[in-house]
Design an enzyme around this catalytic site. Structure first.
Site, short mmCIF file in Angstrom:
data_model
loop_
_atom_site.label_atom_id
_atom_site.label_comp_id
_atom_site.label_asym_id
_atom_site.label_seq_id
_atom_site.Cartn_x
_atom_site.Cartn_y
_atom_site.Cartn_z
N ASN A 225 66.52 122.74 62.85
CA ASN A 225 65.23 122.55 62.44
C ASN A 225 64.88 123.36 61.05
O ASN A 225 65.60 124.09 60.89
CB ASN A 225 64.15 122.60 63.68
CG ASN A 225 64.18 124.13 64.10
OD1 ASN A 225 63.87 125.01 63.40
ND2 ASN A 225 64.65 124.27 65.57
N ASP A 293 65.48 121.77 71.21
CA ASP A 293 65.18 121.04 72.63
C ASP A 293 66.55 120.47 73.05
O ASP A 293 66.70 120.44 74.23
CB ASP A 293 64.13 120.01 72.53
CG ASP A 293 62.95 120.78 72.07
OD1 ASP A 293 62.51 121.81 72.96
OD2 ASP A 293 62.15 120.26 71.37
N PRO A 321 68.27 124.87 77.57
CA PRO A 321 67.64 125.91 78.60
C PRO A 321 66.40 126.31 77.82
O PRO A 321 66.39 126.38 76.70
CB PRO A 321 68.42 127.26 78.76
CG PRO A 321 69.63 127.08 77.49
CD PRO A 321 69.48 125.69 77.16
N ASP A 322 65.38 126.20 78.77
CA ASP A 322 63.99 126.75 78.12
C ASP A 322 64.15 128.18 78.30
O ASP A 322 63.63 128.54 79.47
CB ASP A 322 62.97 126.01 78.80
CG ASP A 322 61.36 126.25 78.26
OD1 ASP A 322 61.23 127.30 77.83
OD2 ASP A 322 60.67 125.38 77.88
N ILE A 323 64.25 128.84 77.30
CA ILE A 323 64.20 130.43 77.51
C ILE A 323 63.20 130.68 77.82
O ILE A 323 63.09 131.90 78.76
CB ILE A 323 64.66 130.93 76.04
CG1 ILE A 323 65.93 130.29 75.62
CG2 ILE A 323 64.92 132.48 76.37
CD1 ILE A 323 66.40 130.51 74.05
N PHE A 340 55.03 130.92 71.36
CA PHE A 340 54.39 130.48 70.36
C PHE A 340 54.57 128.91 70.26
O PHE A 340 55.46 128.28 71.13
CB PHE A 340 55.09 130.98 69.04
CG PHE A 340 54.81 131.85 68.29
CD1 PHE A 340 54.72 133.26 68.97
CD2 PHE A 340 54.26 131.80 66.87
CE1 PHE A 340 54.15 134.36 68.03
CE2 PHE A 340 53.70 132.95 66.34
CZ PHE A 340 53.54 134.29 66.91
N LYS A 354 51.02 123.79 77.40
CA LYS A 354 52.19 124.72 77.21
C LYS A 354 52.04 126.01 77.96
O LYS A 354 53.04 126.51 78.32
CB LYS A 354 52.57 124.97 75.71
CG LYS A 354 53.90 124.82 75.34
CD LYS A 354 54.12 124.78 73.73
CE LYS A 354 54.36 123.22 73.53
NZ LYS A 354 54.52 123.11 72.10
N LYS A 358 55.06 126.68 80.79
CA LYS A 358 55.99 127.77 80.55
C LYS A 358 55.70 128.94 81.36
O LYS A 358 56.73 129.65 81.78
CB LYS A 358 56.04 128.20 79.10
CG LYS A 358 55.97 127.09 78.12
CD LYS A 358 57.46 126.87 77.43
CE LYS A 358 57.53 125.77 76.58
NZ LYS A 358 58.85 125.48 76.19
N1 CTP Z 1 61.20 127.77 73.75
C1 CTP Z 1 62.05 128.38 74.58
N2 CTP Z 1 63.41 127.75 74.63
C2 CTP Z 1 63.23 126.41 74.30
C3 CTP Z 1 62.28 125.83 73.86
C4 CTP Z 1 61.12 126.57 73.40
O1 CTP Z 1 62.12 129.59 74.60
N3 CTP Z 1 64.39 125.83 74.87
C5 CTP Z 1 59.78 128.41 73.33
C6 CTP Z 1 59.43 128.75 72.21
O2 CTP Z 1 60.34 130.05 71.45
C7 CTP Z 1 58.08 128.93 72.00
C8 CTP Z 1 57.62 128.28 73.20
O3 CTP Z 1 58.64 127.88 73.96
O4 CTP Z 1 57.63 130.09 72.26
C9 CTP Z 1 57.12 126.76 72.75
O5 CTP Z 1 58.02 125.92 71.87
P1 CTP Z 1 57.95 124.55 71.76
O6 CTP Z 1 59.31 124.00 70.91
O7 CTP Z 1 56.76 124.42 71.02
O8 CTP Z 1 58.22 124.19 73.35
P2 CTP Z 1 58.55 122.94 73.57
O9 CTP Z 1 58.74 122.74 75.04
O10 CTP Z 1 59.67 122.36 73.21
O11 CTP Z 1 57.31 121.75 73.44
P3 CTP Z 1 57.19 120.39 72.53
O12 CTP Z 1 57.42 119.26 73.54
O13 CTP Z 1 55.84 120.57 71.90
O14 CTP Z 1 58.47 120.54 71.58
#
Ligand code: CTP
Length: 420
Positions: A225, A293, A321-323, A340, A354, A358
């Site tokens: 990205n 993602d 993984p969603d960190i 962020f 969010k 999260k």
């Molecule tokens: N984040 C993360 N791991 C991921 C995706 C996101 O840690 N796999 C964290 C980002 O570093 C940021 C926050 O989650 O602090 C939000 O990221 P964003 O990309 O906006 O979240 P998404 O869940 O991907 O939401 P969206 O559907 O808007 O893309």
């Protein structure tokens, strides 16, 4: 144009031997080089070697200049176009920052009215020590160009930033300084850095993720990205400036490591997740990275080739993984967890959703409708369960500093430090 004149001050330390190569490069480029060796420097290189290569007298003590008929120290310090300190030891940087003049090298540095470039070399702990951080910030505020040391294995066996930059890199910095002399901050000027005694995050450990992730498809292609990493790096720099111990886990971005920051480079979301886990526990984690993602469900071991049929290869994706969400659920969840979010519409509503999804404490919502990723400024809203704090559009560096103040206040509320 006359040949540039360099006054090279060689400090002590094992890296002093590299000054020999530096003198050779400068001479080869047609520059005039006068060398000054500190007492410690003399333990590592001889005046004779430098004199032979530099084709000039080498000065080692104030007594060399006793015969003021030949050249006084004021003259020696001013007849150069640029004063270069390489290697600049922790001790030399400290004396320069404090204005101590107790030998020839430091006397010349205090007496000069010419731009000064310092190439540091020291043990990693010394480089990262609060005193050195402070000295470097002071010197930079005074207009001295202090290079970042190289990272790697050190003579003492430790690993990290502190190695003298390679002579070619110092030569390139000298070329830049000669072409673009840094402005010396006037005595009445307001230097643009946080005062050295304002360190509200001293004693805190902060983890920051920054940049994009690259998800490989095959050995030559990846999904990515447009994240520039600038905001995350500015936050890491501001956190270190504010006195925190900073661990920056960075996706692939060509940005220099901010002074005092420990940086771990990663490529994929999976690697970032592992390094974040490894970095815990911390007092605060700030997840600025634009984590991909999805990744390719399978990575081809060899470059995928066109087969001539006109058929496109199937590209199956798997979710990364969603960190942030996993750190929020982990037993080592930091006392303050900040995410962020870059949004183009319904910024606050999306950020509130969010925040809940999260499980973090704050979402720094970033309105990117007017300015695509990679710009120099941000308009942010800090969204928490207590409400929304909206800031004006500010340069990324200013956002970072303001955020550090807010984080320092919040940490003081959540986990007060005993200070004496
Ligand atoms: N984040 C993360 N791991 C991921 C995706 C996101 O840690 N796999 C964290 C980002 O570093 C940021 C926050 O989650 O602090 C939000 O990221 P964003 O990309 O906006 O979240 P998404 O869940 O991907 O939401 P969206 O559907 O808007 O893309």
């Amino acid at each position: 144009m006359a040949a540039p004149r360099i006054l090279l001050i060689v400090g002590g330390g094992i890296a002093a031997y590299k000054s020999i190569e530096l003198v050779r490069l400068l001479r080869k480029a047609g520059m005039t080089v006068r060398c000054v060796l500190t007492r410690a420097g003399e333990q590592f290189v001889t005046p004779l070697t430098l004199a032979a290569l530099g084709e000039n007298k080498v000065y080692t003590s104030l007594f060399d200049l006793k015969d003021e008929v030949e050249m006084g120290h004021i003259e020696l310090s001013r007849e150069a176009d640029l004063v270069v300190v390489a290697p600049a030891t922790a001790d030399l940087l400290a004396k320069m920052a404090a204005g101590i003049a107790d030998d020839l090298a430091t006397t010349l540095l205090l007496a000069t009215d010419k731009p000064v470039l310092a190439a540091p070399a020291m043990n990693v702990r010394m480089w990262l020590h609060a005193a050195t951080r402070r000295n470097v910030a002071t010197l930079r505020g005074d207009g001295v160009t202090v290079m970042e040391p190289d990272e790697g294995e050190m003579a003492c066996g430790e690993y990290g930033p502190g190695r003298l930059p390679e002579p070619a890199a110092i030569k390139a910095a000298i070329d830049r300084a000669l072409a673009n002399p840094p402005t010396i901050v006037p005595l009445t000027g307001q230097p643009d850095f946080a005062p050295a005694n304002h360190r509200p995050l001293f004693g805190r450990r902060i983890l920051i993720t920054a940049g994009p992730t690259h998800e490989p498809i095959d050995p030559v292609r990846y999904i990515a990205n447009r994240s520039s990493g600038k905001q995350g790096f500015a936050i890491a720099a501001a956190a270190a400036e504010a006195g925190a111990e900073v661990l920056l886990i960075a996706g692939p971005v060509p940005l220099p490591t901010p002074p005092g920051v420990i940086r771990v480079d990663v490529e994929t979301a999976t690697q970032m997740a592992a390094e974040v886990q490894e970095g815990l526990p911390v007092d605060a984690a700030i997840m600025v990275a634009a984590v991909a993602d999805w990744r390719a469900a399978e990575t081809a071991g060899q470059k995928i080739k066109k087969d001539g049929s006109g058929q496109v290869p199937p590209l199956a994706l798997a979710e990364n993984p969603d960190i942030l969400a996993s750190v929020a659920k982990s037993p080592e969840r930091p006392p303050l967890l900040v995410g962020f979010a870059a949004e183009t519409n319904d910024v606050i509503a999306h950020a509130q959703a969010k925040l809940a999804r999260k499980g973090c404490d704050w979402i720094v919502a970033n309105d990117v409708s007017a300015d695509p990723m990679g710009g120099e400024s941000n308009r942010v809203h800090i969204v928490s369960k207590d409400g929304v704090d909206s800031w004006d559009r500010l340069p990324k560096q200013a956002v970072a500093r303001k955020l550090m103040e807010k984080i320092a206040d919040e940490l003081e509320k959540r986990i007060p430090l005993e200070r004496d």
